[in-house]
Design an enzyme around this catalytic site. Structure first.
Site, PDB file in Angstrom:
ATOM      1  N   GLY A   1       0.755  -1.353   0.015  1.00 35.76           N
ATOM      2  CA  GLY A   1       0.126  -0.087   0.235  1.00 35.76           C
ATOM      3  C   GLY A   1       0.817   1.380  -0.149  1.00 35.76           C
ATOM      4  O   GLY A   1       0.553   1.908  -1.077  1.00 35.76           O
TER       5      GLY A   1
ATOM      6  N   CYS B   1       0.224  -8.100   9.780  1.00 41.82           N
ATOM      7  CA  CYS B   1       1.504  -7.813   9.731  1.00 41.82           C
ATOM      8  C   CYS B   1       2.582  -8.958  10.561  1.00 41.82           C
ATOM      9  O   CYS B   1       3.495  -9.193  10.170  1.00 41.82           O
ATOM     10  CB  CYS B   1       1.884  -6.690  10.803  1.00 41.82           C
TER      11      CYS B   1
ATOM     12  N   HIS C   1      11.570  -3.818   6.813  1.00 48.18           N
ATOM     13  CA  HIS C   1      11.949  -3.128   7.942  1.00 48.18           C
ATOM     14  C   HIS C   1      13.479  -2.730   7.982  1.00 48.18           C
ATOM     15  O   HIS C   1      13.915  -2.242   8.847  1.00 48.18           O
ATOM     16  CB  HIS C   1      11.694  -3.943   9.333  1.00 48.18           C
TER      17      HIS C   1
ATOM     18  N   CYS D   1       5.484  -5.843   4.067  1.00 47.00           N
ATOM     19  CA  CYS D   1       4.588  -4.799   4.713  1.00 47.00           C
ATOM     20  C   CYS D   1       4.642  -3.397   3.740  1.00 47.00           C
ATOM     21  O   CYS D   1       5.300  -3.353   2.734  1.00 47.00           O
ATOM     22  CB  CYS D   1       4.807  -4.474   6.151  1.00 47.00           C
TER      23      CYS D   1
HETATM   24  N1  GLN Z   1      -1.502  -0.586   3.996  1.00 42.54           N
HETATM   25  C1  GLN Z   1      -0.592  -0.336   4.900  1.00 42.54           C
HETATM   26  C2  GLN Z   1       0.823   0.317   4.366  1.00 42.54           C
HETATM   27  O1  GLN Z   1       1.170  -0.183   3.375  1.00 42.54           O
HETATM   28  C3  GLN Z   1      -0.188  -1.238   5.968  1.00 42.54           C
HETATM   29  C4  GLN Z   1       0.430  -0.815   7.069  1.00 42.54           C
HETATM   30  C5  GLN Z   1       0.723  -1.956   8.066  1.00 42.54           C
HETATM   31  O2  GLN Z   1       0.410  -3.122   7.820  1.00 42.54           O
HETATM   32  N2  GLN Z   1       1.086  -2.087   9.371  1.00 42.54           N
HETATM   33  O3  GLN Z   1       1.509   1.143   4.995  1.00 42.54           O
HETATM   34 ZN    ZN Z   2       1.885  -4.646   7.695  1.00 42.02          ZN
END
Ligand code: GLN
Ligand code: ZN
Length: 752
Positions: free
Chosen positions: A429, A641, A692, A724
């Protein structure tokens, strides 16, 4: 009669987050360790002063931490893994190396693992015990002793608060052959030495926190508990005059209460707020010479205590325990709430009178102890109820929670509809939130630029982002989330029923704090939220754009919830609001919609027996409610997550999404085997690399990861994506990583 009062722990990040800023300056080499120490001392003395001014009788010390109390405990016991001690850094730098990792002239080591602290949003560092770990405690120089002496020098007689040996052993990670029983004796001795030292210096009470007792406990757990405490209490009672308080919180201790009663503690701390069975437990008896530290003021939520209700509860407790034996306190450490409502300048008094943060809770304890009344606060209805929301919920029927047609049929329909290649590529996203993006948002918030200028900038960013994704050859595109600060706050801002604080920060881990929104009233969608952005993005490309929403369970879990209605009711309200947004997106030509549930796993009850009845039985339906109204051709994605959901796989499948992406990049195939075993129907995108870290994964590496996944997942069901959102990453590494990701998918397409 005025009862005595106690506090389990006080916030420690600093009133204006001084510890955060000071630590960050220290990490950046801008200030010395002495300056950092002095900030810390200021924070400690502030807390003691506030508690003492409020008249609290049992004030904790050693509840402060530079990073985390579990880490402090590991250091206190000498359990410092050699990869850190061999760096030969100063004690403080070694400590921070364990907390954050170290990269410098002396070496390159990763931090200890971090985990969620019970059912809170706080995270602790997981101590490591290896076969050659030597438990050694230098009692005189230990942190509990130093902080006790510091409080004493300032004129406060505090209760040193330690995490107890049972919880420490319960949460530690065992790297070798030895298990917790092998360390129990040495650790028991270490606690004895420290307690003796504290006692020698004048500590009358010492508190040992054992929250691990609220988990389900088995026979070997109770054996460990009994062995540890029989020895500790024996020694301490023979050699010192100090009193030992066993402090529990986050639930009731139904499995161990009987042993605890017999062990001979001088005080037992029980949670009457989250501990559903605590009252029932004491109704079966409470030791005569022991003090009951009764947690009756909620330490976790931010609402004012209704004194009348507290009084009623106290009266029920007094049926079983003599009033003279009862000390009233918080249900858990106040670490989990912000400092004070005095820091809020924008919220009206009508709202603020209903809030009690840490400092207000101190006053509450004193007021309850002296039988004060506060019924006027609760006399009028707090929120103007939104009857249309209530009605909408009452009118829900089973059909509203059931998407049609069934998954297998939809899957075929969507394969035709989208005609995506094998191993479709996508992202989660967000794209990098570069400085210009944040500055644009901040300028708009402060009224420095017009709405038009703000939106124009974001549209440009979206266009660039789409072109980049097209260039890279991704299959399902996103708009990049440049308009969002936080995935919950952004939605809360557009929903009726939420209020936001300015300074109500709560520590999440180390120097990181969060500022959860407050659910104030009935929730509804005030206006379309994401439509404009998604629609614009879709107008820039022929490829499908994924609409991007936060799910109801995550919005609820990352807010301070109401207590006057159930969590289930609240999640359904949010669910209906997000459902309206889903249908609106669909109407506006968005054919794929992702509903993030990053925090779904997080609030799973601590006891397994409560997982379904108390949580999953409404959390999963709430998600289904959000998407059950879409057409068969609309594809619903979700994202979580943590891949630590091996134990709730059928429930995840039951969310009935079409695709789920999740974090699995640490080459942990356990989850994949479990998916296979459970015959998981939902298509899956286990993250192929870790976002990360700034590291760019090679094509080869991603190809290998995918091949491994293909041993467990049918090729028709596998998606290819990072683990993520990319918002914390830089632009260059993002481009390089995604380019390799697409290449890897292409290589595999050729092979299959
Ligand atoms: N759609 C969100 C992003 O891409 C998801 C964030 C998350 O999972 N913490 O930032
Ligand atoms: Zn995430």
């Amino acid at each position: 009669m005025t009862a005595k009062t106690s506090v389990i722990g006080f916030p420690r990040i600093g009133h204006g987050r001084e510890l955060k800023y000071s630590s960050e300056n220290f990490f950046a080499g801008k200030i010395s360790s002495a300056e950092l120490e002095s900030t810390a001392a200021g924070i400690r003395s502030y807390g003691w002063k506030k508690q003492s001014q409020a008249g609290i009788n049992f004030i904790p010390s050693n509840d402060f931490s530079f990073y985390d109390n579990m880490l402090d405990t590991a250091v206190m016991l000498g359990a410092v893994p050699t990869r850190y001690s061999s760096l030969e850094l100063s004690a403080l730098d070694t400590y921070f190396a364990m907390a954050r990792g170290y990269q410098g002239e002396k070496g390159d080591v990763k931090a200890l693992a971090m985990k969620k602290w019970f059912n809170t949003n706080y995270h602790y560092l997981v101590p490591e015990l290896d076969d050659d770990t030597q438990i050694v405690c230098k009692a005189q120089e230990s942190k509990p002793v130093a902080e006790y002496m510091e409080s004493k020098a300032l004129g406060y007689s505090t209760v040193p608060a330690l995490i107890g040996p049972y919880t420490f052993l319960y949460l530690a990670k065992y790297l070798g052959k030895k298990c917790r029983e092998d360390f129990a004796s040495a650790i028991g001795n270490a606690y004895i030495e420290i307690i003796q030292e504290l006692s020698k210096n004048g500590a009358e009470w010492i508190s040992l926190a054992e929250p691990a007792l609220v988990f389900d406990t088995n026979e070997s757990d109770s054996k460990l508990l009994n062995n540890l405490y029989r020895k500790i209490l024996n020694f301490i009672h023979q050699t010192t005059k100090s009193h030992i308080l066993l402090q529990t919180y986050f639930g009731d201790i139904r499995d161990s209460y009987n042993s605890i009663k017999e062990l001979g503690f001088d005080g037992i701390g029980l949670d009457f707020i989250e501990g559903k069975k605590t009252l029932e437990l004491i109704s079966k008896g409470f030791p005569e010479k022991t003090l009951l530290f009764a947690g009756i003021v909620c330490g976790k939520n931010i609402w004012r205590t209704d004194y009348k209700k507290a009084e009623d509860l106290l009266q029920r407790i007094q049926k079983y325990v003599n009033p003279e034996q009862i000390v009233i306190g918080t249900s858990c450490s106040l670490l989990h709430v912000p400092y004070t409502t005095a820091n809020e300048t924008k919220l009206g008094k009508d709202i603020l009178t209903h809030f009690a943060f840490a400092e207000e809770k101190l006053e509450e304890l004193e007021s309850i102890a002296s039988n004060a009344k506060n019924k006027e606060i609760f006399a009028t209805e707090r929120v103007a109820a939104d009857n249309s929301v209530k009605e909408a919920i009452q009118n829900l029927s089973a059909a509203d929670f059931e998407r049609k047609p069934a998954f297998a049929i939809r899957e075929q329909i969507q394969k035709e509809e989208f005609n995506l290649p094998l191993f479709p590529t996508t992202t989660i996203g967000s794209f990098p939130q570069t400085k210009d993006v944040r500055e644009n948002r901040a300028a708009f918030k402060k009224g420095k630029i017009s709405k038009e200028a703000y939106e124009k900038f974001n549209q440009q960013k979206i266009e660039e982002c789409i072109h980049l994704q097209e260039e890279l050859g991704l299959d399902v595109l996103v708009h990049g989330e440049f308009e969002r600060n936080d995935m919950v706050e952004y939605f809360g801002d557009h929903l009726s029923g939420f209020v936001f604080t300015e300074n109500a920060w709560v520590q999440s881990y180390g120097t990181r704090c969060v500022k959860p929104p407050v659910i104030w009233g009935d929730i509804s969608r005030r206006e379309p939220i994401t439509i404009k952005w998604s629609k614009f993005a879709q107008s820039c490309t022929k490829k499908p754009i994924k609409g991007m929403l936060t799910g109801p369970v995550t919005i609820l879990n990352w807010s301070f919830p109401r207590e006057d209605i159930s969590l289930k009711e609240q999640v359904l309200q949010i669910g209906l609001a997000i459902r309206a947004e889903v249908l609106d997106l669909e109407r506006n030509g968005i054919r794929i919609i992702q509903i993030d549930e990053a925090a779904l796993r997080e609030k799973l009850p601590l006891r397994k027996s409560a997982w379904h009845i108390e949580y999953l039985d409404w959390a999963i339906p709430a998600f289904r409610l959000v998407h059950s109204g879409v057409k068969p051709t609309t594809q619903i994605h979700t994202h979580m997550c943590y891949s630590e959901f091996t134990d709730i796989i059928p429930d995840i499948d039951n969310m009935d999404a079409d695709v789920i992406t999740f974090e699995a990049s640490r080459s942990d195939l356990k989850i994949l085997s479990a998916l296979k075993k459970a015959n998981f129907k939902t298509e899956v995108g286990p993250g192929v690399y870790d976002i990360h870290s700034p590291r760019v994964p090679s094509t080869e590496e991603i190809t290998q990861a995918l091949k491994k996944m293909l041993t467990k997942i049918p090729k028709e069901k596998l998606w290819v994506n990072p683990d993520c959102g990319l918002k914390t990453r830089g632009e260059a590494e993002t481009k390089a990583s995604l380019s390799n990701l697409v290449s890897a998918a292409k290589i595999l397409r050729k092979e299959f």
